[in-house]
Design an enzyme around this catalytic site. Structure first.
Site, PDB file in Angstrom:
ATOM      1  N   CYS A  33      -6.659  -5.179  -1.541  1.00 42.48           N
ATOM      2  CA  CYS A  33      -7.777  -6.003  -0.935  1.00 42.48           C
ATOM      3  C   CYS A  33      -8.687  -6.728  -2.069  1.00 42.48           C
ATOM      4  O   CYS A  33      -8.900  -7.781  -2.236  1.00 42.48           O
ATOM      5  CB  CYS A  33      -8.763  -5.095  -0.114  1.00 42.48           C
ATOM      6  N   TRP A  92       0.772  -1.073   0.111  1.00 35.06           N
ATOM      7  CA  TRP A  92       0.041  -0.022  -0.063  1.00 35.06           C
ATOM      8  C   TRP A  92       0.824   1.368  -0.139  1.00 35.06           C
ATOM      9  O   TRP A  92       0.426   2.431   0.355  1.00 35.06           O
ATOM     10  CB  TRP A  92      -0.931  -0.059   1.131  1.00 35.06           C
ATOM     11  N   ASP A 107     -11.848 -13.332   4.568  1.00 31.21           N
ATOM     12  CA  ASP A 107     -11.073 -12.120   4.138  1.00 31.21           C
ATOM     13  C   ASP A 107      -9.560 -12.712   4.207  1.00 31.21           C
ATOM     14  O   ASP A 107      -8.882 -12.822   5.300  1.00 31.21           O
ATOM     15  CB  ASP A 107     -11.597 -10.996   4.968  1.00 31.21           C
ATOM     16  N   TYR A 154      -6.896   4.301  -0.454  1.00 33.77           N
ATOM     17  CA  TYR A 154      -7.992   3.986  -0.579  1.00 33.77           C
ATOM     18  C   TYR A 154      -8.390   3.236   0.885  1.00 33.77           C
ATOM     19  O   TYR A 154      -9.640   3.176   1.331  1.00 33.77           O
ATOM     20  CB  TYR A 154      -8.508   3.056  -1.431  1.00 33.77           C
ATOM     21  N   GLU A 163     -30.467   1.596  10.110  1.00 33.91           N
ATOM     22  CA  GLU A 163     -29.917   2.454  11.060  1.00 33.91           C
ATOM     23  C   GLU A 163     -31.107   2.955  11.891  1.00 33.91           C
ATOM     24  O   GLU A 163     -31.926   3.532  11.360  1.00 33.91           O
ATOM     25  CB  GLU A 163     -29.082   3.482  10.452  1.00 33.91           C
ATOM     26  N   ASP A 185     -19.418   3.069  15.230  1.00 33.83           N
ATOM     27  CA  ASP A 185     -19.824   4.452  15.261  1.00 33.83           C
ATOM     28  C   ASP A 185     -18.403   5.257  14.997  1.00 33.83           C
ATOM     29  O   ASP A 185     -17.470   4.960  15.330  1.00 33.83           O
ATOM     30  CB  ASP A 185     -20.541   4.873  16.431  1.00 33.83           C
ATOM     31  N   ASN A 196     -20.583  -1.861  11.082  1.00 41.37           N
ATOM     32  CA  ASN A 196     -21.645  -1.323  11.956  1.00 41.37           C
ATOM     33  C   ASN A 196     -21.032  -0.537  13.157  1.00 41.37           C
ATOM     34  O   ASN A 196     -21.754  -0.489  14.361  1.00 41.37           O
ATOM     35  CB  ASN A 196     -22.388  -2.636  12.350  1.00 41.37           C
ATOM     36  N   GLU A 216     -31.527  -2.810  15.303  1.00 45.82           N
ATOM     37  CA  GLU A 216     -30.045  -2.518  14.994  1.00 45.82           C
ATOM     38  C   GLU A 216     -29.497  -2.013  16.450  1.00 45.82           C
ATOM     39  O   GLU A 216     -28.551  -2.547  16.524  1.00 45.82           O
ATOM     40  CB  GLU A 216     -30.123  -1.108  14.130  1.00 45.82           C
ATOM     41  N   HIS A 256     -13.581  -1.893   0.917  1.00 45.49           N
ATOM     42  CA  HIS A 256     -12.934  -2.788   1.311  1.00 45.49           C
ATOM     43  C   HIS A 256     -13.608  -4.208   0.650  1.00 45.49           C
ATOM     44  O   HIS A 256     -14.854  -4.007   0.788  1.00 45.49           O
ATOM     45  CB  HIS A 256     -12.724  -3.004   2.742  1.00 45.49           C
TER      46      HIS A 256
END
Length: 738
Positions: free
Chosen positions: A326, A291, A408, A570, A497, A450, A448, A502, A385
């Site tokens: 990725c 990267w 992943d 990115y 949301e 914050d 998910n 949620e 991603h």
């Protein structure tokens, strides 16, 4: 079967035996490629003098019906593999024919088929499989049924277990005689590949929708979505899982990872070890990540058009292929899984969080003036991603959590000591079940968490200024079935949301031990709000950022606003700051004001990195109440495309010409430009280097190819140089049969 003789050198054999002394009678069998010598005649004792073997059955020939247009490969959906070997899927019958030296008499003759894989084959470990003759085949069990016995030939249906090892087995025909067991010679032409079977209900990767099987197992070209949430882009990727040498390369990866052969019946183990071996962070895996924007000693990630060249190079050299990011890891991993028969797809998560301290939030720190504190801000938000999903049952989890699993191979964090992630149940992620293996908390954070903005006071104290609960996991997408369109699957990962479901998922994740910072109570919203927009920007052009301030209150406010522009990878990691503008703003009661900030091409062009990403951070400090407003946005500059055309007949076996056209849009000469073009079933990827392309000049590159597969095919091209990357082109072609 008696103890086989090894073909390995004595020194290596002694080394392996020494390592296992006191732990196991036999060394671990971790290589599909290695094998033991099997005796052609396994005597029960001394053979009497003058005894003749001519009166007993002897195999003259074995026919596997393994050409692409014959029954086995057609019924097993393996006819696309560019291979002369028999390739079948487990848990489903296939056909063979055995010719003997005289007619088979079931009253006095006895024979059976044997399949062996690796060294030290053992029936208890599934590496030695004697297939008995049976009256009727049973689902779930190995067996061979004679369907035709005519003259010297016997035709059989062979049923494999839906839980058998996935790999390349050696095949022998064993005949029982009074003096011992006589076997056929070692013949590589009868080697048989057994794969996972999404068409078999008893297989752990069973998928009940035919269109989904065609897309997620048989489609050898996919789409990778990238760019930015406000400017989502797509590019094609050649998986090439059926191309020559790819299946063997995928088996080699499991050998390289030293996955015990007995564990290769379990898709959970295979994808977990696959996620580790695809990247080069551990044990010199397939792709070396980079990267840094310096690709001097390899291929820039954006230049690859597919997985085939990468896997073949790795299989040949055993050394990591340079370089990947990725989408490259995801593309190669998808090829690996689809080649083995595991349904798989690539997922793109826009605004994907990389939570460094597992506190389920992105922490951004600003000082009392509203400027970002880069020393304290360690978390990053990726523009996007890419990871993979694979389809399988999860007997290790409670009922209901099978189906799509996140895996992943991009090396972000370690899992059980290796850089990998998953398999994590998508349903478990959605419901916040962070206790379920593997790596569910990390995936939950990616989609998910914050974004929490802290104001850092001069005495070191921190106050929460704002919590953005909707920025992360803005949109999660994959390729549509049967087209190149985008399918939004955000609702498979998270509830809408702000809904009760949620918040319940978040509380569930916290209950299962995911850390959360204390003191996140946010002050009531102020009268003043701020937003900003970034013009659609073309690489090499000027554009504007527009800041908008609104006052919903009944009093006037004044503030100092800052706009900081950064050149970013990115992944959200900053390279350089190229813009720093401050403005004074006065707002009348119930009023609003717009401020335009020009962005000049000369300010950013010389510093751009991979994917031409710019990140803008706008903050403002309200003088009357000391409140701080903060917003951030990314923009991916638009780059030109390659144009692909063909000349000649689009038919199997007939030569045609591929033309790639491009115009340099920049007012500078491009140097050391590499072009690539290829497509599965059409042509292996070809490359050409141009030493320079003058500014605003156009060129055409021609390349010959001869299609070898009919149907809808696709050509994919890429252009790469230091000044211009992520330039692609593609062309769909209907290839006629010969």
């Amino acid at each position: 079967m008696s103890e086989p003789r090894t073909t390995q050198p004595d020194k290596q054999k002694k080394k392996m035996l020494t390592a296992n002394v006191g732990r196991s009678n036999l060394p671990p069998s971790v290589s599909n490629a290695e094998e033991d010598e099997v005796p052609e005649m396994e005597f029960f004792g001394l053979m009497p003098r003058g005894a003749s073997m001519t009166e007993f059955l002897e195999v003259q020939a074995v026919y596997l019906f393994k050409s692409p247009n014959e029954l086995n490969k057609q019924e097993h959906h393996t006819n696309k593999f560019y291979s002369t070997q028999l390739i079948v899927r487990r848990g489903q019958p296939f056909h063979i024919q055995i010719d003997f030296n005289h007619p088979y008499n079931p009253e006095k003759d006895r024979f059976w088929i044997e399949y062996l894989i690796g060294r030290y084959p053992q029936q208890s470990r599934g590496t030695y499989v004697p297939v008995p003759l049976v009256e009727e085949l049973e689902n779930g069990k190995w067996g061979a049924k004679i369907i035709r016995n005519l003259q010297n030939s016997v035709n059989l249906h062979i049923m494999s277990s839906p839980e058998c090892i996935v790999g390349k087995f050696r095949m022998y025909i064993a005949v029982l005689t009074p003096y011992g067991i006589r076997r056929t010679n070692r013949n590589p032409e009868t080697d048989t590949y057994f794969l996972f079977n999404p068409w078999c209900k008893e297989d752990s990767v069973y998928l009940d929708d035919e269109k989904e099987r065609e897309e997620y197992v048989l489609n050898d070209i996919g789409v990778v979505f990238h760019g930015d949430i406000n400017d989502m882009k797509s590019r094609s990727w050649e998986y090439g899982q059926f191309e020559e040498g790819i299946l063997d390369a995928c088996f080699y990866l499991m050998d390289k990872a030293q996955l015990d052969l007995s564990g290769r019946s379990n898709p959970i183990k295979i994808v977990r070890i696959g996620a580790a071996v695809i990247n080069a962070k551990d044990e010199e895996g397939v792709v070396a990540g980079n990267w840094t924007n310096d690709y001097t000693y390899g291929v820039p990630p954006s230049a690859w058009t597919g997985s085939v060249d990468i896997l073949l190079e790795y299989h040949s050299s055993g050394m990591p292929v340079r370089y990947g990011q990725c989408w490259v890891f995801a593309g190669v991993f998808n090829t690996f899984m689809r080649s083995l028969g595991i349904p798989a797809r690539i997922i793109t998560n826009y605004f994907s969080a990389h939570d460094n301290n597992a506190n389920l939030q992105m922490d951004i720190y600003v000082d009392e003036e509203g400027k970002v504190n880069n020393k304290l801000t360690k978390d990053s938000v990726w523009n996007y991603h890419c990871w993979n999903e694979c389809w399988m049952t999860r007997p290790d989890l409670p009922v209901g959590f099978g189906g799509w699993q996140v895996v992943d191979a991009t090396p972000q964090e370690t899992s059980d000591g290796m850089f990998r992630c998953g398999p994590a149940s998508v349903l478990a992620v959605k419901h916040g079940h962070a206790c379920f293996q593997f790596d569910s908390p990390f995936v939950f954070s990616e989609v998910n968490c914050d974004v929490v903005y802290y104001k850092v006071l001069k005495d070191g104290a921190r106050e929460v200024e704002n919590v953005d609960k909707t920025h992360i996991g803005k949109k999660i997408v994959t390729k549509e079935i049967g087209s190149d369109g985008m399918k939004d699957i955000t609702d498979q990962y998270k509830f809408s949301e702000g809904t009760e479901e949620e918040r319940l998922a978040l509380e569930t994740a916290l209950m299962y031990g995911v850390k959360k910072e204390v003191g996140q109570d946010v002050q009531p919203p102020a009268d003043v709000s701020m937003d900003f927009q970034v013009d659609s920007a073309i690489l090499g052009s000027d554009f504007k950022v527009i800041l908008t301030f609104r006052n919903s209150g009944s009093r006037s406010y004044t503030m100092t606003a800052y706009l900081i522009g950064n050149i970013v990878y990115y992944t959200g990691v900053t390279k350089n700051e190229f813009k720093n503008k401050s403005v004074e703003v006065e707002l009348e009661p119930k009023g609003h004001k717009k401020v335009e900030v020009p962005i000049r091409a000369r300010d950013y062009m010389s510093q751009l990195v991979e994917q031409a990403s710019l990140h803008f951070f706008a903050t403002a400090r309200i003088k009357e109440n000391k409140k701080i407003l903060a917003q951030q946005k990314s923009v991916v500059l638009q780059v030109p495309q390659l144009i692909i055309k063909v000349r000649g007949e689009s038919q199997v076996g007939k030569e045609m010409t591929v033309l790639v056209e491009f115009t340099n849009p920049l007012n500078k000469t491009l140097e050391n430009v590499t072009l690539r073009v290829g497509g599965p079933g059409l042509m292996r990827t070809a490359a050409k280097i141009f030493s320079e392309m003058p500014m605003y000049s156009s060129f055409t590159w021609e390349e010959k190819c001869t299609p070898h597969r009919a149907g809808m095919r696709k050509l994919i091209a890429s252009l790469d140089c230091e000044a211009l990357r992520h330039v692609y082109g593609e062309l769909n072609l209907e290839i006629l049969s010969a």
